[in-house]
Design a protein around this motif. Structure first.
Motif, PDB file in Angstrom:
ATOM      1  N   ASP A  12       1.247  -1.286  -0.064  1.00 60.93           N
ATOM      2  CA  ASP A  12      -0.044  -0.383   0.139  1.00 60.93           C
ATOM      3  C   ASP A  12       0.895   1.338  -0.216  1.00 60.93           C
ATOM      4  OD1 ASP A  12      -2.252  -1.323   0.453  1.00 60.93           O
ATOM      5  OD2 ASP A  12      -2.741  -1.707   1.668  1.00 60.93           O
ATOM      6  N   THR A  13       2.219   0.893   0.304  1.00 58.99           N
ATOM      7  CA  THR A  13       3.190   1.969   0.362  1.00 58.99           C
ATOM      8  C   THR A  13       4.036   2.234  -0.588  1.00 58.99           C
ATOM      9  OG1 THR A  13       4.872   0.782   1.443  1.00 58.99           O
ATOM     10  CG2 THR A  13       2.957   2.814   2.934  1.00 58.99           C
ATOM     11  N   LYS A  14       3.358   1.051  -1.595  1.00 56.94           N
ATOM     12  CA  LYS A  14       3.790   1.335  -3.251  1.00 56.94           C
ATOM     13  C   LYS A  14       5.307   1.309  -3.543  1.00 56.94           C
ATOM     14  CE  LYS A  14      -0.024   4.244  -4.904  1.00 56.94           C
ATOM     15  NZ  LYS A  14      -0.379   2.990  -4.713  1.00 56.94           N
ATOM     16  N   THR A  15       6.196   0.160  -2.148  1.00 53.70           N
ATOM     17  CA  THR A  15       7.615   0.425  -2.167  1.00 53.70           C
ATOM     18  C   THR A  15       7.633  -1.739  -2.781  1.00 53.70           C
ATOM     19  OG1 THR A  15       6.839  -0.504   0.255  1.00 53.70           O
ATOM     20  CG2 THR A  15       7.811   1.871  -0.453  1.00 53.70           C
ATOM     21  N   ILE A  16       6.954  -1.830  -3.501  1.00 55.55           N
ATOM     22  CA  ILE A  16       7.225  -3.122  -4.066  1.00 55.55           C
ATOM     23  C   ILE A  16       7.244  -2.879  -5.705  1.00 55.55           C
ATOM     24  CG2 ILE A  16       6.679  -5.611  -4.600  1.00 55.55           C
ATOM     25  CD1 ILE A  16       4.992  -5.644  -2.015  1.00 55.55           C
ATOM     26  N   TYR A  17       8.497  -3.752  -5.564  1.00 54.94           N
ATOM     27  CA  TYR A  17       8.845  -3.332  -7.494  1.00 54.94           C
ATOM     28  C   TYR A  17       7.616  -5.177  -8.397  1.00 54.94           C
ATOM     29  CZ  TYR A  17      13.019  -1.084  -6.412  1.00 54.94           C
ATOM     30  OH  TYR A  17      14.016  -0.082  -6.017  1.00 54.94           O
ATOM     31  N   GLU A  18       8.082  -4.015  -9.728  1.00 51.99           N
ATOM     32  CA  GLU A  18       6.574  -4.767 -10.489  1.00 51.99           C
ATOM     33  C   GLU A  18       6.996  -6.974 -10.389  1.00 51.99           C
ATOM     34  OE1 GLU A  18       5.482  -2.915 -14.002  1.00 51.99           O
ATOM     35  OE2 GLU A  18       5.025  -1.435 -13.626  1.00 51.99           O
ATOM     36  N   ASP A  19       8.411  -6.952 -10.481  1.00 57.18           N
ATOM     37  CA  ASP A  19       9.084  -7.895 -10.710  1.00 57.18           C
ATOM     38  C   ASP A  19       8.762  -8.677  -9.317  1.00 57.18           C
ATOM     39  OD1 ASP A  19      10.571  -6.343  -9.507  1.00 57.18           O
ATOM     40  OD2 ASP A  19      12.764  -7.724 -10.460  1.00 57.18           O
ATOM     41  N   GLN A  20       9.108  -7.610  -8.482  1.00 58.33           N
ATOM     42  CA  GLN A  20       8.422  -8.908  -6.964  1.00 58.33           C
ATOM     43  C   GLN A  20       7.644  -9.027  -6.581  1.00 58.33           C
ATOM     44  OE1 GLN A  20      10.351  -5.428  -4.483  1.00 58.33           O
ATOM     45  NE2 GLN A  20      12.092  -6.704  -3.470  1.00 58.33           N
ATOM     46  N   LEU A  21       5.955  -7.984  -7.269  1.00 56.91           N
ATOM     47  CA  LEU A  21       4.993  -8.657  -6.797  1.00 56.91           C
ATOM     48  C   LEU A  21       4.425  -9.557  -8.587  1.00 56.91           C
ATOM     49  CD1 LEU A  21       2.499  -7.779  -5.763  1.00 56.91           C
ATOM     50  CD2 LEU A  21       2.013  -5.810  -7.680  1.00 56.91           C
ATOM     51  N   ALA A  22       4.823  -9.672  -9.064  1.00 61.47           N
ATOM     52  CA  ALA A  22       4.787 -10.787 -10.196  1.00 61.47           C
ATOM     53  C   ALA A  22       5.552 -11.858  -9.550  1.00 61.47           C
ATOM     54  CB  ALA A  22       5.447  -9.956 -11.766  1.00 61.47           C
ATOM     55  N   ALA A  23       6.378 -11.925  -8.846  1.00 67.95           N
ATOM     56  CA  ALA A  23       6.670 -13.306  -8.681  1.00 67.95           C
ATOM     57  C   ALA A  23       6.324 -13.905  -7.207  1.00 67.95           C
ATOM     58  CB  ALA A  23       8.386 -13.512  -7.596  1.00 67.95           C
ATOM     59  N   VAL A  24       5.821 -13.049  -6.206  1.00 70.16           N
ATOM     60  CA  VAL A  24       4.720 -13.105  -5.489  1.00 70.16           C
ATOM     61  C   VAL A  24       2.848 -14.294  -5.904  1.00 70.16           C
ATOM     62  CG1 VAL A  24       3.174 -12.334  -3.178  1.00 70.16           C
ATOM     63  CG2 VAL A  24       5.511 -11.669  -4.160  1.00 70.16           C
ATOM     64  N   ARG A  25       2.562 -13.276  -6.945  1.00 67.88           N
ATOM     65  CA  ARG A  25       1.614 -13.678  -7.840  1.00 67.88           C
ATOM     66  C   ARG A  25       2.097 -15.099  -8.113  1.00 67.88           C
ATOM     67  NH1 ARG A  25       0.596  -8.460 -10.204  1.00 67.88           N
ATOM     68  NH2 ARG A  25      -0.621  -7.380  -9.410  1.00 67.88           N
ATOM     69  N   ARG A  26       3.030 -15.627  -8.723  1.00 65.04           N
ATOM     70  CA  ARG A  26       3.122 -16.893  -8.677  1.00 65.04           C
ATOM     71  C   ARG A  26       3.509 -17.751  -7.922  1.00 65.04           C
ATOM     72  NH1 ARG A  26       6.802 -14.423 -12.619  1.00 65.04           N
ATOM     73  NH2 ARG A  26       8.747 -14.740 -11.378  1.00 65.04           N
ATOM     74  N   ASP A  27       4.174 -17.054  -6.947  1.00 64.59           N
ATOM     75  CA  ASP A  27       4.208 -18.130  -5.484  1.00 64.59           C
ATOM     76  C   ASP A  27       2.719 -18.820  -5.105  1.00 64.59           C
ATOM     77  OD1 ASP A  27       6.520 -18.802  -5.780  1.00 64.59           O
ATOM     78  OD2 ASP A  27       7.776 -16.783  -4.992  1.00 64.59           O
ATOM     79  N   SER A  28       2.201 -17.465  -5.349  1.00 59.56           N
ATOM     80  CA  SER A  28       0.921 -17.445  -4.336  1.00 59.56           C
ATOM     81  C   SER A  28       0.134 -19.022  -4.982  1.00 59.56           C
ATOM     82  CB  SER A  28       0.078 -16.123  -4.450  1.00 59.56           C
ATOM     83  OG  SER A  28       0.532 -15.614  -3.725  1.00 59.56           O
ATOM     84  N   GLU A  29       0.712 -18.994  -6.363  1.00 57.91           N
ATOM     85  CA  GLU A  29      -0.483 -20.044  -6.603  1.00 57.91           C
ATOM     86  C   GLU A  29      -0.441 -21.568  -6.829  1.00 57.91           C
ATOM     87  OE1 GLU A  29      -0.403 -19.535 -10.691  1.00 57.91           O
ATOM     88  OE2 GLU A  29      -1.634 -17.436 -11.075  1.00 57.91           O
ATOM     89  N   LYS A  30       1.054 -21.441  -5.994  1.00 57.75           N
ATOM     90  CA  LYS A  30       1.735 -22.419  -5.525  1.00 57.75           C
ATOM     91  C   LYS A  30       1.920 -22.634  -3.357  1.00 57.75           C
ATOM     92  CE  LYS A  30       5.519 -22.292  -8.682  1.00 57.75           C
ATOM     93  NZ  LYS A  30       7.005 -22.463  -9.165  1.00 57.75           N
ATOM     94  N   VAL A  31       2.187 -22.126  -3.010  1.00 57.91           N
ATOM     95  CA  VAL A  31       2.283 -22.002  -1.387  1.00 57.91           C
ATOM     96  C   VAL A  31       1.542 -21.054  -0.969  1.00 57.91           C
ATOM     97  CG1 VAL A  31       4.664 -22.851  -1.283  1.00 57.91           C
ATOM     98  CG2 VAL A  31       4.512 -20.676  -1.321  1.00 57.91           C
ATOM     99  N   GLY A  32       0.584 -20.708  -1.624  1.00 53.31           N
ATOM    100  CA  GLY A  32      -0.060 -19.539  -0.805  1.00 53.31           C
ATOM    101  C   GLY A  32      -1.715 -20.063   0.258  1.00 53.31           C
ATOM    102  N   THR A  33      -1.592 -19.260   1.297  1.00 53.38           N
ATOM    103  CA  THR A  33      -3.209 -19.566   2.062  1.00 53.38           C
ATOM    104  C   THR A  33      -4.425 -18.606   1.687  1.00 53.38           C
ATOM    105  OG1 THR A  33      -1.179 -18.398   4.328  1.00 53.38           O
ATOM    106  CG2 THR A  33      -0.540 -20.575   3.724  1.00 53.38           C
ATOM    107  N   THR A  34      -3.755 -17.786   1.152  1.00 56.15           N
ATOM    108  CA  THR A  34      -5.255 -16.578   0.814  1.00 56.15           C
ATOM    109  C   THR A  34      -6.527 -17.341  -0.137  1.00 56.15           C
ATOM    110  OG1 THR A  34      -3.992 -15.236  -0.318  1.00 56.15           O
ATOM    111  CG2 THR A  34      -3.608 -15.170   1.283  1.00 56.15           C
ATOM    112  N   GLY A  35      -5.766 -18.471  -0.600  1.00 56.53           N
ATOM    113  CA  GLY A  35      -6.762 -18.904  -1.870  1.00 56.53           C
ATOM    114  C   GLY A  35      -6.527 -18.607  -2.976  1.00 56.53           C
ATOM    115  N   ALA A  36      -7.356 -19.257  -3.817  1.00 44.97           N
ATOM    116  CA  ALA A  36      -7.391 -19.406  -5.114  1.00 44.97           C
ATOM    117  C   ALA A  36      -7.516 -17.999  -5.609  1.00 44.97           C
ATOM    118  CB  ALA A  36      -8.141 -19.818  -6.201  1.00 44.97           C
ATOM    119  N   GLY A  37      -6.755 -17.313  -6.549  1.00 47.33           N
ATOM    120  CA  GLY A  37      -6.946 -16.093  -6.939  1.00 47.33           C
ATOM    121  C   GLY A  37      -6.731 -14.511  -6.197  1.00 47.33           C
TER     122      GLY A  37
END
Length: 645
Positions: free
Chosen positions: A46-71
């Protein structure tokens, strides 16, 4: 949170302003799965201190090991960096993240919530100014919440935000929030945490994290980020008492001799009179030198080089202070210690203690108590295991300049280092330097009383009694034979016409010292009180024989100073442990083995052998009669037994 439009501001002026922003160090802690890592991820997002490539990597990892649910994007993965953490969905190591807003810069530590990682949490909290303690709204105040609150208080953090997280899972209920506030307020009253704020939130949804939430209109306070941006921290540093530990002596040529270091606290000005600790030598500040030129003054935490007007002896590990505000200087410390090693902390084992720039050898003299970090109850201990917290007394080989941790975190903190592996094994907070609480060695009397001198001179007593007053101090572990030797010596001297009396430890406990137990500390206090009696008896011209365990070297040395070193003979009685156990008629060793006597010298507490006794008696090799003969010969050789008329 304020947002800056860089397109309308000169980049150089922005960077200059950014460099001067105040820095707040904070940590998040709480029970397992309270949402600590998710909260940090939400702040970064929310403070916009995440680089776009970091956020993309987190999105990919969320599908593998995320705990917040699909999508859903699992923002906790931004800080749970270890593979084991991501697979288990927990935090193990301390993860540090940096972010900033237009008002302030932040370094945030995500500390583990599991009990077996208490040491990691203590490490993360050691440099923080504020703690965010998360509580799951579904579960309320839990055991780990209490434990982390205690450690936060122990490490001197005075500002706490209680973030009641996952409010979305309880329907944003005000009743649930108020119940948790009431429960935590009742508990925290026992701790030294004066500034506590409560914020209901949902880190997953972003409610009351960076901006106020419309889902909880009943809450009128600030969002978490607004609170972090405005909380007052400028008064945290001790600016009153100058402490300048010397890191390095710089002498590039014959004309320059400077002392480099970081100002730990206080303000250092050109022309100030300073005292070098421990030498006590005084001088004045000639100049304060930095890479960018000289300064008129320096303050914490600036790194500077100081030159003095006089050539006084100052080296690495020494400290410059103002003469009217000296620190405590002592070779004994009372401290709270968090133990971080697999091998337990036990009395008698030497460690390297590092405080500021100084290193000294230290060992545990005694354990005061251990703290149950879950219930805050005090319990007797004989060792400190991994992740345990205890109050203990340390004995140092050299005097250390220090302050209580609550007064000065820079000079009140230390670490313990294993001398073999060079690993950091403990973190400590100094409670008091010098005399431990309740120790009255050298204490000033309550009232200023004028002593009254006897009308009988010491020489008159010596002439009438035919002896020079002395104290024969027999020390050693239980079963070493010191009491048998003491009473046999009394009989010999009495038969020779001397005026003599025995002060035996167990007899003293039946009257004057009946309030004392059998721990190492109580045995030392037994000697202290008895030394006062021995001094009075010596002043009356008597020869006094003392028989005590007296396990601490420093206490024995103080007893000699109290009585008068010129009239004390220290006799060390010793034998193999199996011999002493066999001789023990009181059953003390058996009771110590069963855990019924805590801190029993020679069993569960250290016995410090005398460094330079006047006589050593191996009582398994010499008889009582021969021991008495040797003591009498020593007394004659030292002039305590004059020939009788």
């Amino acid at each position: 949170m304020q947002v800056v439009d860089l397109s309308r501001e000169d980049i150089h002026s922005y960077l200059a302003r950014h460099q001067k922003k105040e820095l707040l160090r904070l940590l998040t802690c709480g029970s397992v799965d309270d949402g600590k890592s998710t909260l940090i991820g939400r702040l970064l997002h929310d403070t916009k201190t995440i680089y776009e490539d970091q956020l993309a990597a987190v999105r990919r990892d969320s599908e593998k090991v995320g705990t917040t649910g699909a999508g859903e994007v699992d923002l906790a993965l931004l800080t749970d960096g270890l593979k084991a953490e991501r697979e288990q969905g927990i935090t193990i190591d301390v993860a540090y993240r940096y972010f900033s807003t237009d008002r302030r810069k932040f370094i945030i530590a995500d500390t583990p919530g599991h009990e077996q990682y208490t040491r990691n949490m203590a490490t993360g909290a050691s440099t923080c100014q504020l703690a965010v303690i998360l509580i799951d709204a579904r579960h309320g105040v839990m055991t780990q919440t209490r434990r982390h609150s205690f450690i936060v208080s122990l490490l001197g953090i005075r500002r706490v935000v209680v973030a009641v997280n996952k409010m979305d899972l309880v329907g944003y209920s005000e009743e649930v929030f108020e119940r948790i506030r009431e429960d935590y307020t009742g508990f925290v009253a026992k701790l030294d945490i004066p500034d506590v704020a409560f914020i209901p939130m949902s880190a997953l949804k972003g409610d009351n994290v960076a901006t106020r939430s419309e889902a909880m209109p009943w809450y009128q306070g600030p969002a978490l980020l607004d609170h972090l941006e405005t909380v007052h921290i400028a008064s945290d540093r001790n600016m009153a008492e100058l402490r300048f530990p010397v890191q390095y002596v710089i002498r590039p040529n014959l004309d320059f001799r400077g002392f480099a270091g970081t100002v730990a606290s206080g303000i250092l000005r050109k022309g100030d009179e300073v005292t070098a600790i421990p030498s006590g030598k005084r001088s004045r500040v000639k100049s304060i030198v930095t890479y960018d030129g000289e300064l008129d003054e320096a303050f914490a935490p600036q790194a500077v080089t100081v030159t003095l007007e006089d050539e006084i002896d100052v080296s690495r590990g020494d400290m410059l202070v103002h003469p009217d505000q000296p620190p405590s200087v002592s070779n004994e410390l009372e401290a709270m210690v968090v133990w971080m090693a697999e091998q337990p902390l036990v009395p008698g084992r030497p460690y390297t203690l590092k405080q500021t720039t100084r290193q000294v050898s230290a060992e545990v003299a005694s354990f005061r108590y251990g703290v149950d970090v879950n219930t805050l109850e005090h319990r007797p201990i004989t060792r400190l295991e991994l992740n345990e917290v205890g109050h203990l007394q340390l004995t140092l080989t050299q005097a250390l300049a220090c302050d209580p941790y609550r007064v000065n975190r820079a000079t009140g903190a230390f670490i313990l280092i294993d001398r073999i592996t060079n690993n950091t094994v403990g973190a400590g907070m100094i409670l008091e330097g010098g005399r431990p609480p309740g120790d009255v060695w050298g204490a000033e009397p309550v009232a200023r009383l004028k002593s009254r001198e006897s009308l009988v001179a010491p020489a008159e007593r010596e002439e009438r009694l035919g002896q020079v007053p002395a104290t024969i101090l027999l020390v050693g572990l239980t079963g070493c034979g010191k009491s048998r030797i003491a009473y046999a010596l009394e009989r010999r001297l009495w038969d020779e016409g001397r005026t003599v009396a025995v002060l035996y430890g167990q007899n003293m406990r039946q009257g004057l010292n009946r309030d004392l137990g059998f721990t190492a500390d109580d045995r030392s206090e037994n000697l202290r009180r008895s030394a006062e009696v021995a001094k009075l008896m010596n002043d009356a011209g008597l020869v006094t024989i003392g028989a005590f365990v007296a396990p601490h070297e420093t206490v024995r040395e103080r007893a000699k100073d109290l009585i008068g070193r010129d009239r004390v003979l220290e006799i060390y009685c010793t034998a193999p442990m199996e011999v002493m156990r066999k001789r023990d008629q009181s059953g003390a060793y058996r009771l110590a083995d069963e855990g019924k006597i805590a801190q029993m010298p020679g069993v569960t507490a250290a016995f410090e052998e005398p460094k330079s006794p006047d006589l050593v008696l191996q009582t398994d090799q010499v008889s009582v009669e021969e021991s008495v003969d040797r003591i009498v010969e020593l007394m004659k050789a030292r002039g305590f037994l004059t020939p009788r008329a």
